[in-house]
Design a protein around this motif. Structure first.
Motif, PDB file in Angstrom:
ATOM      1  N   ARG A  26       0.748  -1.224   0.001  1.00  0.00           N
ATOM      2  CA  ARG A  26       0.079  -0.059  -0.106  1.00  0.00           C
ATOM      3  C   ARG A  26       0.997   1.377   0.150  1.00  0.00           C
ATOM      4  N   ALA A  27       1.841   1.325   1.017  1.00  0.00           N
ATOM      5  CA  ALA A  27       2.753   2.426   0.927  1.00  0.00           C
ATOM      6  C   ALA A  27       3.396   2.598  -0.464  1.00  0.00           C
ATOM      7  N   ARG A  28       3.933   1.701  -1.222  1.00  0.00           N
ATOM      8  CA  ARG A  28       4.617   1.850  -2.330  1.00  0.00           C
ATOM      9  C   ARG A  28       3.599   2.233  -3.260  1.00  0.00           C
ATOM     10  N   THR A  29       2.296   1.660  -3.493  1.00  0.00           N
ATOM     11  CA  THR A  29       1.386   2.379  -4.343  1.00  0.00           C
ATOM     12  C   THR A  29       1.101   3.882  -4.106  1.00  0.00           C
ATOM     13  N   GLU A  30       0.925   4.145  -2.900  1.00  0.00           N
ATOM     14  CA  GLU A  30       0.734   5.487  -2.352  1.00  0.00           C
ATOM     15  C   GLU A  30       1.843   6.527  -2.982  1.00  0.00           C
ATOM     16  N   GLU A  31       3.002   6.018  -2.683  1.00  0.00           N
ATOM     17  CA  GLU A  31       4.293   6.910  -3.292  1.00  0.00           C
ATOM     18  C   GLU A  31       4.265   6.871  -4.791  1.00  0.00           C
ATOM     19  N   TRP A  32       4.039   5.774  -5.497  1.00  0.00           N
ATOM     20  CA  TRP A  32       3.957   5.887  -7.071  1.00  0.00           C
ATOM     21  C   TRP A  32       2.827   6.722  -7.595  1.00  0.00           C
ATOM     22  N   ALA A  33       1.911   6.596  -7.093  1.00  0.00           N
ATOM     23  CA  ALA A  33       0.610   7.215  -7.385  1.00  0.00           C
ATOM     24  C   ALA A  33       0.839   8.999  -7.118  1.00  0.00           C
ATOM     25  N   ALA A  34       1.572   9.285  -6.086  1.00  0.00           N
ATOM     26  CA  ALA A  34       1.662  10.771  -5.834  1.00  0.00           C
ATOM     27  C   ALA A  34       2.721  11.127  -6.995  1.00  0.00           C
ATOM     28  N   GLY A  83       1.123  11.433 -10.808  1.00  0.00           N
ATOM     29  CA  GLY A  83      -0.006  12.311 -11.070  1.00  0.00           C
ATOM     30  C   GLY A  83      -1.352  11.343 -10.990  1.00  0.00           C
ATOM     31  N   PHE A  84      -1.393  10.358 -10.324  1.00  0.00           N
ATOM     32  CA  PHE A  84      -2.427   9.510 -10.037  1.00  0.00           C
ATOM     33  C   PHE A  84      -2.981  10.083  -8.557  1.00  0.00           C
ATOM     34  N   THR A  85      -4.314  10.000  -8.323  1.00  0.00           N
ATOM     35  CA  THR A  85      -4.782  10.322  -6.989  1.00  0.00           C
ATOM     36  C   THR A  85      -5.760   9.317  -6.424  1.00  0.00           C
ATOM     37  N   TYR A  86      -5.875   8.988  -5.163  1.00  0.00           N
ATOM     38  CA  TYR A  86      -6.852   8.110  -4.644  1.00  0.00           C
ATOM     39  C   TYR A  86      -8.280   8.607  -4.794  1.00  0.00           C
ATOM     40  N   ALA A  87      -9.177   7.756  -5.158  1.00  0.00           N
ATOM     41  CA  ALA A  87     -10.564   8.231  -5.272  1.00  0.00           C
ATOM     42  C   ALA A  87     -11.397   8.089  -3.884  1.00  0.00           C
ATOM     43  N   PRO A  95      -5.199  -1.866   2.762  1.00  0.00           N
ATOM     44  CA  PRO A  95      -3.707  -2.549   2.485  1.00  0.00           C
ATOM     45  C   PRO A  95      -3.875  -3.693   1.450  1.00  0.00           C
ATOM     46  N   THR A  96      -5.106  -3.628   0.986  1.00  0.00           N
ATOM     47  CA  THR A  96      -5.269  -4.679  -0.266  1.00  0.00           C
ATOM     48  C   THR A  96      -5.621  -4.449  -1.449  1.00  0.00           C
ATOM     49  N   VAL A  97      -6.388  -3.115  -1.464  1.00  0.00           N
ATOM     50  CA  VAL A  97      -7.102  -2.550  -2.715  1.00  0.00           C
ATOM     51  C   VAL A  97      -6.787  -1.204  -2.794  1.00  0.00           C
ATOM     52  N   SER A  98      -6.307  -0.468  -3.979  1.00  0.00           N
ATOM     53  CA  SER A  98      -6.157   0.762  -4.062  1.00  0.00           C
ATOM     54  C   SER A  98      -7.080   1.113  -5.155  1.00  0.00           C
ATOM     55  N   CYS A  99      -7.909   2.290  -5.123  1.00  0.00           N
ATOM     56  CA  CYS A  99      -8.828   2.797  -6.086  1.00  0.00           C
ATOM     57  C   CYS A  99      -8.385   4.167  -6.421  1.00  0.00           C
ATOM     58  N   LEU A 100      -7.791   3.986  -7.876  1.00  0.00           N
ATOM     59  CA  LEU A 100      -7.159   5.292  -8.081  1.00  0.00           C
ATOM     60  C   LEU A 100      -7.783   6.019  -9.360  1.00  0.00           C
ATOM     61  N   GLY A 124     -19.282   0.606 -10.061  1.00  0.00           N
ATOM     62  CA  GLY A 124     -20.621   1.481  -9.900  1.00  0.00           C
ATOM     63  C   GLY A 124     -20.325   2.739 -10.511  1.00  0.00           C
ATOM     64  N   ALA A 125     -20.714   3.798  -9.823  1.00  0.00           N
ATOM     65  CA  ALA A 125     -20.734   5.099 -10.266  1.00  0.00           C
ATOM     66  C   ALA A 125     -19.386   5.472 -10.476  1.00  0.00           C
ATOM     67  N   TRP A 126     -18.218   4.895  -9.985  1.00  0.00           N
ATOM     68  CA  TRP A 126     -16.925   5.117 -10.082  1.00  0.00           C
ATOM     69  C   TRP A 126     -16.218   4.801 -11.360  1.00  0.00           C
ATOM     70  N   LYS A 127     -17.060   3.993 -12.188  1.00  0.00           N
ATOM     71  CA  LYS A 127     -16.358   3.227 -13.222  1.00  0.00           C
ATOM     72  C   LYS A 127     -15.874   4.094 -14.151  1.00  0.00           C
ATOM     73  N   PRO A 128     -16.388   5.282 -14.551  1.00  0.00           N
ATOM     74  CA  PRO A 128     -15.860   6.047 -15.723  1.00  0.00           C
ATOM     75  C   PRO A 128     -14.529   6.943 -15.362  1.00  0.00           C
ATOM     76  N   HIS A 129     -14.129   6.974 -13.969  1.00  0.00           N
ATOM     77  CA  HIS A 129     -13.056   7.854 -13.819  1.00  0.00           C
ATOM     78  C   HIS A 129     -12.027   7.251 -12.613  1.00  0.00           C
ATOM     79  N   SER A 130     -12.427   5.733 -12.541  1.00  0.00           N
ATOM     80  CA  SER A 130     -11.288   4.973 -11.512  1.00  0.00           C
ATOM     81  C   SER A 130     -10.870   3.768 -11.921  1.00  0.00           C
ATOM     82  N   PHE A 131      -9.954   3.007 -11.273  1.00  0.00           N
ATOM     83  CA  PHE A 131      -9.844   1.732 -11.746  1.00  0.00           C
ATOM     84  C   PHE A 131      -9.149   1.288 -10.465  1.00  0.00           C
TER      85      PHE A 131
END
Length: 360
Positions: free
Chosen positions: A269-277, A280-284, A292-297, A324-331
Protein backbone atom coordinates in the motif's frame (compact mmCIF):
# COMPACT_ATOMS: atom_id res chain seq x y z
CA UNK A 1 8.01 -17.11 -5.15
CA UNK A 2 8.79 -18.12 -8.71
CA UNK A 3 5.42 -17.19 -10.20
CA UNK A 4 5.30 -14.09 -12.37
CA UNK A 5 2.13 -12.32 -11.28
CA UNK A 6 0.41 -10.02 -13.77
CA UNK A 7 -3.06 -10.37 -12.28
CA UNK A 8 -4.15 -7.57 -9.95
CA UNK A 9 -7.92 -7.81 -9.65
CA UNK A 10 -9.37 -6.95 -6.22
CA UNK A 11 -10.73 -10.50 -6.34
CA UNK A 12 -10.43 -13.15 -7.47
CA UNK A 13 -6.70 -12.94 -6.95
CA UNK A 14 -3.73 -14.83 -8.37
CA UNK A 15 -3.36 -18.43 -7.19
CA UNK A 16 0.16 -19.81 -7.03
CA UNK A 17 0.96 -22.66 -9.39
CA UNK A 18 1.86 -25.03 -6.57
CA UNK A 19 -1.54 -24.36 -5.01
CA UNK A 20 -3.41 -24.76 -8.31
CA UNK A 21 -1.69 -28.10 -8.83
CA UNK A 22 -3.38 -29.46 -5.71
CA UNK A 23 -6.77 -29.17 -7.42
CA UNK A 24 -6.03 -31.83 -10.05
CA UNK A 25 -5.73 -34.57 -7.47
CA UNK A 26 -8.35 -37.31 -7.45
CA UNK A 27 -11.24 -36.27 -5.16
CA UNK A 28 -11.84 -38.22 -1.96
CA UNK A 29 -15.11 -39.10 -0.28
CA UNK A 30 -16.24 -36.37 2.08
CA UNK A 31 -17.26 -38.93 4.72
CA UNK A 32 -14.04 -40.91 4.42
CA UNK A 33 -11.18 -41.21 6.90
CA UNK A 34 -8.91 -39.42 4.43
CA UNK A 35 -11.27 -36.45 4.35
CA UNK A 36 -11.46 -36.34 8.14
CA UNK A 37 -7.67 -36.11 8.22
CA UNK A 38 -7.73 -33.27 5.65
CA UNK A 39 -10.49 -31.49 7.56
CA UNK A 40 -8.59 -31.84 10.84
CA UNK A 41 -5.42 -30.31 9.36
CA UNK A 42 -7.39 -27.35 8.02
CA UNK A 43 -9.45 -26.93 11.18
CA UNK A 44 -6.29 -26.75 13.28
CA UNK A 45 -4.56 -24.08 11.17
CA UNK A 46 -7.32 -21.88 9.74
CA UNK A 47 -8.18 -20.32 13.14
CA UNK A 48 -4.59 -19.06 13.28
CA UNK A 49 -5.34 -16.89 10.24
CA UNK A 50 -8.53 -15.61 11.90
CA UNK A 51 -6.63 -15.11 15.17
CA UNK A 52 -9.22 -17.04 17.13
CA UNK A 53 -9.55 -20.08 19.35
CA UNK A 54 -13.06 -20.69 17.98
CA UNK A 55 -14.15 -23.06 15.27
CA UNK A 56 -13.88 -21.71 11.70
CA UNK A 57 -16.51 -23.34 9.51
CA UNK A 58 -15.76 -24.38 5.91
CA UNK A 59 -18.67 -23.61 3.58
CA UNK A 60 -18.78 -24.35 -0.14
CA UNK A 61 -20.14 -21.02 -1.40
CA UNK A 62 -19.16 -17.47 -2.11
CA UNK A 63 -18.93 -15.12 0.84
CA UNK A 64 -22.37 -13.77 -0.02
CA UNK A 65 -24.03 -16.89 1.38
CA UNK A 66 -22.67 -16.04 4.81
CA UNK A 67 -24.58 -12.75 4.81
CA UNK A 68 -27.71 -14.84 4.28
CA UNK A 69 -26.65 -17.47 6.82
CA UNK A 70 -26.06 -14.83 9.50
CA UNK A 71 -29.42 -13.18 8.89
CA UNK A 72 -31.40 -16.42 8.53
CA UNK A 73 -29.80 -18.28 11.45
CA UNK A 74 -29.40 -15.72 14.15
CA UNK A 75 -31.23 -12.44 13.62
CA UNK A 76 -34.83 -11.61 14.44
CA UNK A 77 -34.41 -8.20 16.08
CA UNK A 78 -33.41 -4.75 14.87
CA UNK A 79 -30.21 -4.50 12.86
CA UNK A 80 -27.92 -1.50 12.35
CA UNK A 81 -26.04 -1.71 9.05
CA UNK A 82 -22.97 0.44 8.39
CA UNK A 83 -23.06 1.27 4.68
CA UNK A 84 -20.13 2.92 2.88
CA UNK A 85 -20.02 1.10 -0.45
CA UNK A 86 -21.48 -1.63 -2.64
CA UNK A 87 -20.77 -4.66 -0.47
CA UNK A 88 -21.74 -3.18 2.87
CA UNK A 89 -24.95 -2.11 1.11
CA UNK A 90 -25.57 -5.72 0.06
CA UNK A 91 -25.26 -6.85 3.67
CA UNK A 92 -28.10 -4.41 4.38
CA UNK A 93 -30.08 -5.72 1.40
CA UNK A 94 -29.81 -9.30 2.67
CA UNK A 95 -31.10 -8.30 6.10
CA UNK A 96 -34.02 -6.44 4.53
CA UNK A 97 -34.78 -9.42 2.27
CA UNK A 98 -35.10 -11.54 5.41
CA UNK A 99 -37.76 -9.17 6.72
CA UNK A 100 -35.62 -7.71 9.48
CA UNK A 101 -36.10 -4.18 10.72
CA UNK A 102 -33.01 -2.39 9.45
CA UNK A 103 -31.56 1.05 10.09
CA UNK A 104 -28.47 2.21 8.26
CA UNK A 105 -25.57 4.52 8.88
CA UNK A 106 -25.05 5.91 5.37
CA UNK A 107 -21.47 7.04 4.70
CA UNK A 108 -20.44 8.48 1.30
CA UNK A 109 -18.52 6.12 -0.98
CA UNK A 110 -14.81 6.54 -0.43
CA UNK A 111 -15.08 7.22 3.29
CA UNK A 112 -14.65 4.93 6.27
CA UNK A 113 -17.33 4.30 8.86
CA UNK A 114 -16.81 6.74 11.73
CA UNK A 115 -17.06 5.09 15.17
CA UNK A 116 -18.77 8.24 16.47
CA UNK A 117 -21.63 7.70 14.01
CA UNK A 118 -22.04 4.19 15.39
CA UNK A 119 -22.02 5.55 18.94
CA UNK A 120 -24.71 8.11 18.12
CA UNK A 121 -26.92 5.48 16.50
CA UNK A 122 -26.60 3.09 19.43
CA UNK A 123 -27.55 5.85 21.88
CA UNK A 124 -30.77 6.48 19.95
CA UNK A 125 -31.96 2.88 19.67
CA UNK A 126 -31.14 -0.66 20.72
CA UNK A 127 -30.17 -3.32 18.16
CA UNK A 128 -29.61 -7.04 18.12
CA UNK A 129 -26.65 -6.68 15.75
CA UNK A 130 -24.44 -4.20 13.95
CA UNK A 131 -23.07 -5.13 10.52
CA UNK A 132 -19.90 -3.81 8.90
CA UNK A 133 -17.75 -4.45 5.83
CA UNK A 134 -14.26 -4.13 7.28
CA UNK A 135 -12.65 -3.46 3.91
CA UNK A 136 -15.00 -2.08 1.26
CA UNK A 137 -13.76 -3.74 -1.93
CA UNK A 138 -15.70 -1.39 -4.20
CA UNK A 139 -13.75 1.67 -3.05
CA UNK A 140 -10.58 0.40 -1.35
CA UNK A 141 -11.55 1.79 2.05
CA UNK A 142 -10.63 0.19 5.38
CA UNK A 143 -12.89 1.06 8.31
CA UNK A 144 -11.53 1.03 11.90
CA UNK A 145 -12.96 -2.31 13.00
CA UNK A 146 -11.33 -2.47 16.41
CA UNK A 147 -12.55 0.99 17.37
CA UNK A 148 -16.06 0.27 16.11
CA UNK A 149 -16.25 -2.95 18.14
CA UNK A 150 -15.14 -1.01 21.21
CA UNK A 151 -17.97 1.47 20.67
CA UNK A 152 -20.52 -1.31 20.23
CA UNK A 153 -19.36 -2.96 23.45
CA UNK A 154 -19.42 0.31 25.39
CA UNK A 155 -22.81 1.49 24.18
CA UNK A 156 -24.92 -1.65 23.77
CA UNK A 157 -25.25 -5.40 24.05
CA UNK A 158 -25.53 -5.75 20.27
CA UNK A 159 -23.57 -8.39 18.42
CA UNK A 160 -21.09 -7.25 15.75
CA UNK A 161 -21.12 -9.05 12.37
CA UNK A 162 -18.20 -8.38 10.04
CA UNK A 163 -17.63 -8.98 6.34
CA UNK A 164 -13.86 -9.42 6.12
CA UNK A 165 -13.87 -10.75 2.57
CA UNK A 166 -11.13 -8.48 1.24
CA UNK A 167 -9.28 -7.85 4.50
CA UNK A 168 -8.63 -11.16 6.27
CA UNK A 169 -5.09 -12.44 5.58
CA UNK A 170 -4.13 -9.05 4.13
CA UNK A 171 -5.05 -6.52 6.81
CA UNK A 172 -4.77 -7.04 10.56
CA UNK A 173 -7.83 -8.85 11.88
CA UNK A 174 -7.91 -10.06 15.49
CA UNK A 175 -11.19 -11.90 16.07
CA UNK A 176 -10.62 -12.86 19.69
CA UNK A 177 -8.59 -9.87 20.86
CA UNK A 178 -11.11 -7.47 19.31
CA UNK A 179 -14.12 -9.50 20.50
CA UNK A 180 -15.91 -9.83 17.15
CA UNK A 181 -19.07 -11.94 17.31
CA UNK A 182 -19.23 -13.16 13.72
CA UNK A 183 -16.66 -12.70 10.99
CA UNK A 184 -16.39 -14.28 7.57
CA UNK A 185 -14.34 -14.18 4.41
CA UNK A 186 -14.10 -15.74 0.97
CA UNK A 187 -11.29 -17.85 -0.44
CA UNK A 188 -10.61 -15.71 -3.49
CA UNK A 189 -9.21 -12.49 -1.98
CA UNK A 190 -6.21 -12.13 0.33
CA UNK A 191 -6.19 -15.86 1.07
CA UNK A 192 -5.20 -16.24 -2.62
CA UNK A 193 -7.28 -19.33 -3.30
CA UNK A 194 -9.63 -20.28 -6.13
CA UNK A 195 -13.21 -19.04 -5.68
CA UNK A 196 -15.75 -21.40 -4.19
CA UNK A 197 -15.17 -21.48 -0.43
CA UNK A 198 -16.29 -19.24 2.41
CA UNK A 199 -15.15 -19.35 6.02
CA UNK A 200 -17.01 -18.08 9.09
CA UNK A 201 -16.33 -18.00 12.80
CA UNK A 202 -18.90 -17.09 15.44
CA UNK A 203 -19.06 -16.53 19.19
CA UNK A 204 -21.15 -18.47 21.69
CA UNK A 205 -23.55 -15.51 21.73
CA UNK A 206 -24.22 -16.08 18.05
CA UNK A 207 -24.93 -19.77 18.53
CA UNK A 208 -27.14 -19.00 21.55
CA UNK A 209 -29.12 -16.60 19.37
CA UNK A 210 -29.37 -19.27 16.66
CA UNK A 211 -30.82 -21.70 19.18
CA UNK A 212 -33.78 -19.35 19.65
CA UNK A 213 -34.51 -18.96 15.94
CA UNK A 214 -36.90 -21.16 13.97
CA UNK A 215 -37.09 -21.35 10.19
CA UNK A 216 -33.33 -21.10 9.73
CA UNK A 217 -33.41 -23.14 6.53
CA UNK A 218 -30.98 -25.98 5.91
CA UNK A 219 -27.89 -24.72 4.07
CA UNK A 220 -28.21 -21.40 5.92
CA UNK A 221 -28.42 -22.95 9.40
CA UNK A 222 -25.11 -22.11 11.06
CA UNK A 223 -25.78 -24.55 13.93
CA UNK A 224 -25.98 -27.49 11.52
CA UNK A 225 -22.63 -26.47 10.02
CA UNK A 226 -21.06 -26.27 13.49
CA UNK A 227 -22.29 -29.74 14.44
CA UNK A 228 -20.84 -31.27 11.28
CA UNK A 229 -17.60 -29.29 11.65
CA UNK A 230 -17.03 -30.66 15.14
CA UNK A 231 -17.50 -34.14 13.71
CA UNK A 232 -14.65 -33.42 11.26
CA UNK A 233 -16.93 -32.91 8.31
CA UNK A 234 -19.13 -30.51 6.37
CA UNK A 235 -22.91 -30.27 6.15
CA UNK A 236 -23.03 -31.28 2.48
CA UNK A 237 -20.58 -32.40 -0.21
CA UNK A 238 -17.78 -29.82 -0.17
CA UNK A 239 -15.58 -28.55 -2.99
CA UNK A 240 -12.85 -31.08 -2.23
CA UNK A 241 -10.37 -29.77 -4.87
CA UNK A 242 -10.53 -26.31 -3.30
CA UNK A 243 -9.89 -27.84 0.11
CA UNK A 244 -6.78 -29.54 -1.25
CA UNK A 245 -5.66 -26.10 -2.41
CA UNK A 246 -6.51 -24.56 0.97
CA UNK A 247 -4.46 -27.22 2.76
CA UNK A 248 -1.36 -26.18 0.81
CA UNK A 249 -2.03 -22.45 0.94
CA UNK A 250 -2.36 -22.51 4.70
CA UNK A 251 1.20 -23.88 4.86
CA UNK A 252 2.37 -20.95 2.71
CA UNK A 253 0.50 -18.34 4.75
CA UNK A 254 1.60 -19.63 8.13
CA UNK A 255 5.19 -20.15 6.99
CA UNK A 256 5.24 -16.45 6.14
CA UNK A 257 3.56 -15.61 9.45
CA UNK A 258 0.56 -13.37 9.99
CA UNK A 259 2.55 -10.38 11.25
CA UNK A 260 4.90 -10.57 8.26
CA UNK A 261 1.97 -10.99 5.89
CA UNK A 262 0.24 -7.90 7.28
CA UNK A 263 3.45 -5.90 7.04
CA UNK A 264 3.97 -6.97 3.43
CA UNK A 265 0.51 -5.73 2.51
CA UNK A 266 1.14 -2.42 4.29
CA UNK A 267 4.38 -2.05 2.32
CA UNK A 268 2.51 -2.69 -0.94
CA UNK A 269 0.00 0.00 0.00
CA UNK A 270 2.74 2.46 0.92
CA UNK A 271 4.56 1.86 -2.36
CA UNK A 272 1.32 2.35 -4.30
CA UNK A 273 0.69 5.63 -2.51
CA UNK A 274 4.26 6.78 -3.22
CA UNK A 275 4.09 5.80 -6.90
CA UNK A 276 0.65 7.38 -7.39
CA UNK A 277 1.76 10.71 -5.95
CA UNK A 278 4.90 10.74 -8.12
CA UNK A 279 3.01 9.96 -11.33
CA UNK A 280 -0.08 12.15 -11.13
CA UNK A 281 -2.52 9.50 -9.91
CA UNK A 282 -4.84 10.28 -7.00
CA UNK A 283 -6.86 8.11 -4.68
CA UNK A 284 -10.61 8.10 -5.23
CA UNK A 285 -11.04 7.40 -1.51
CA UNK A 286 -10.21 9.60 1.47
CA UNK A 287 -6.43 9.62 2.05
CA UNK A 288 -6.57 8.38 5.65
CA UNK A 289 -8.72 5.34 4.85
CA UNK A 290 -6.68 3.54 2.18
CA UNK A 291 -6.76 -0.24 2.22
CA UNK A 292 -3.73 -2.53 2.52
CA UNK A 293 -5.28 -4.83 -0.10
CA UNK A 294 -7.07 -2.64 -2.70
CA UNK A 295 -6.20 0.78 -4.11
CA UNK A 296 -8.81 2.70 -6.06
CA UNK A 297 -7.05 5.32 -8.21
CA UNK A 298 -7.95 8.14 -10.58
CA UNK A 299 -5.56 8.58 -13.52
CA UNK A 300 -4.00 11.94 -14.49
CA UNK A 301 -5.97 14.40 -16.60
CA UNK A 302 -6.27 13.24 -20.18
CA UNK A 303 -6.07 9.53 -19.31
CA UNK A 304 -9.33 7.62 -19.53
CA UNK A 305 -9.62 5.04 -16.73
CA UNK A 306 -11.52 2.33 -18.66
CA UNK A 307 -9.15 2.80 -21.62
CA UNK A 308 -6.17 2.36 -19.28
CA UNK A 309 -7.66 -0.88 -17.93
CA UNK A 310 -8.10 -2.16 -21.50
CA UNK A 311 -4.61 -1.10 -22.56
CA UNK A 312 -3.15 -3.05 -19.66
CA UNK A 313 -5.24 -6.08 -20.58
CA UNK A 314 -3.90 -5.88 -24.14
CA UNK A 315 -0.43 -6.27 -22.58
CA UNK A 316 -1.52 -9.26 -20.53
CA UNK A 317 -1.81 -7.31 -17.28
CA UNK A 318 -5.12 -7.41 -15.41
CA UNK A 319 -6.40 -4.73 -13.05
CA UNK A 320 -9.94 -3.99 -11.90
CA UNK A 321 -12.14 -1.28 -13.29
CA UNK A 322 -13.89 1.24 -11.12
CA UNK A 323 -17.05 0.03 -9.39
CA UNK A 324 -20.53 1.35 -10.11
CA UNK A 325 -20.70 5.13 -10.31
CA UNK A 326 -16.90 5.27 -10.01
CA UNK A 327 -16.33 3.17 -13.14
CA UNK A 328 -15.83 6.06 -15.63
CA UNK A 329 -13.08 7.80 -13.67
CA UNK A 330 -11.23 5.21 -11.58
CA UNK A 331 -9.62 1.76 -11.57
CA UNK A 332 -8.65 -0.65 -8.82
CA UNK A 333 -5.38 -2.45 -8.10
CA UNK A 334 -5.65 -5.56 -5.97
CA UNK A 335 -2.27 -5.78 -4.21
CA UNK A 336 -3.18 -8.72 -2.01
CA UNK A 337 -2.61 -12.41 -1.55
CA UNK A 338 0.73 -13.48 -2.98
CA UNK A 339 1.60 -10.22 -4.76
CA UNK A 340 5.15 -9.08 -4.01
CA UNK A 341 6.87 -5.76 -4.58
CA UNK A 342 8.54 -6.97 -7.78
CA UNK A 343 5.13 -7.70 -9.30
CA UNK A 344 3.79 -4.30 -8.29
CA UNK A 345 6.80 -2.53 -9.82
CA UNK A 346 6.22 -4.37 -13.11
CA UNK A 347 2.60 -3.20 -13.08
CA UNK A 348 3.64 0.39 -12.45
CA UNK A 349 6.14 0.20 -15.28
CA UNK A 350 3.43 -0.96 -17.66
CA UNK A 351 1.12 1.86 -16.58
CA UNK A 352 3.87 4.45 -17.03
CA UNK A 353 4.54 3.19 -20.56
CA UNK A 354 0.87 3.47 -21.49
CA UNK A 355 0.57 6.97 -20.05
CA UNK A 356 3.72 8.03 -21.93
CA UNK A 357 2.29 6.66 -25.19
CA UNK A 358 -0.96 8.53 -24.65
CA UNK A 359 0.93 11.75 -24.09
CA UNK A 360 3.23 11.44 -27.08
Amino acid sequence: MSDSIRFFLPGPTYVLEEVREQMVRQPIGHRSAAFKELHARIAERLPQVFRTQRDVLLVTSSGSLIWDMAAASTLRGNVLCCVNGAFSKRFRTVCEARGLEVDAIEVPMGEAVDPDLVRDALRRKSYQAVTLAHNETSTGVLSPLQEIVQVVRAESDAMIYVDAVSSLAGARVEVDAWDVDLLFTGAQKALALPPGLAFVTASERVYEAAAQVTGKGYYTDISRWLDKHRGQGTLTTPAVPQLFALDRQLDIILDEGMEARWQRHLALRARTEEWAAANGFTYASSPDTTSPTVSCLKPPAGIDAPALVKALLDRGVVVGGGYGAWKPHSFRIGHMGEVRMIHLEELFGAIEEIVAEKGS
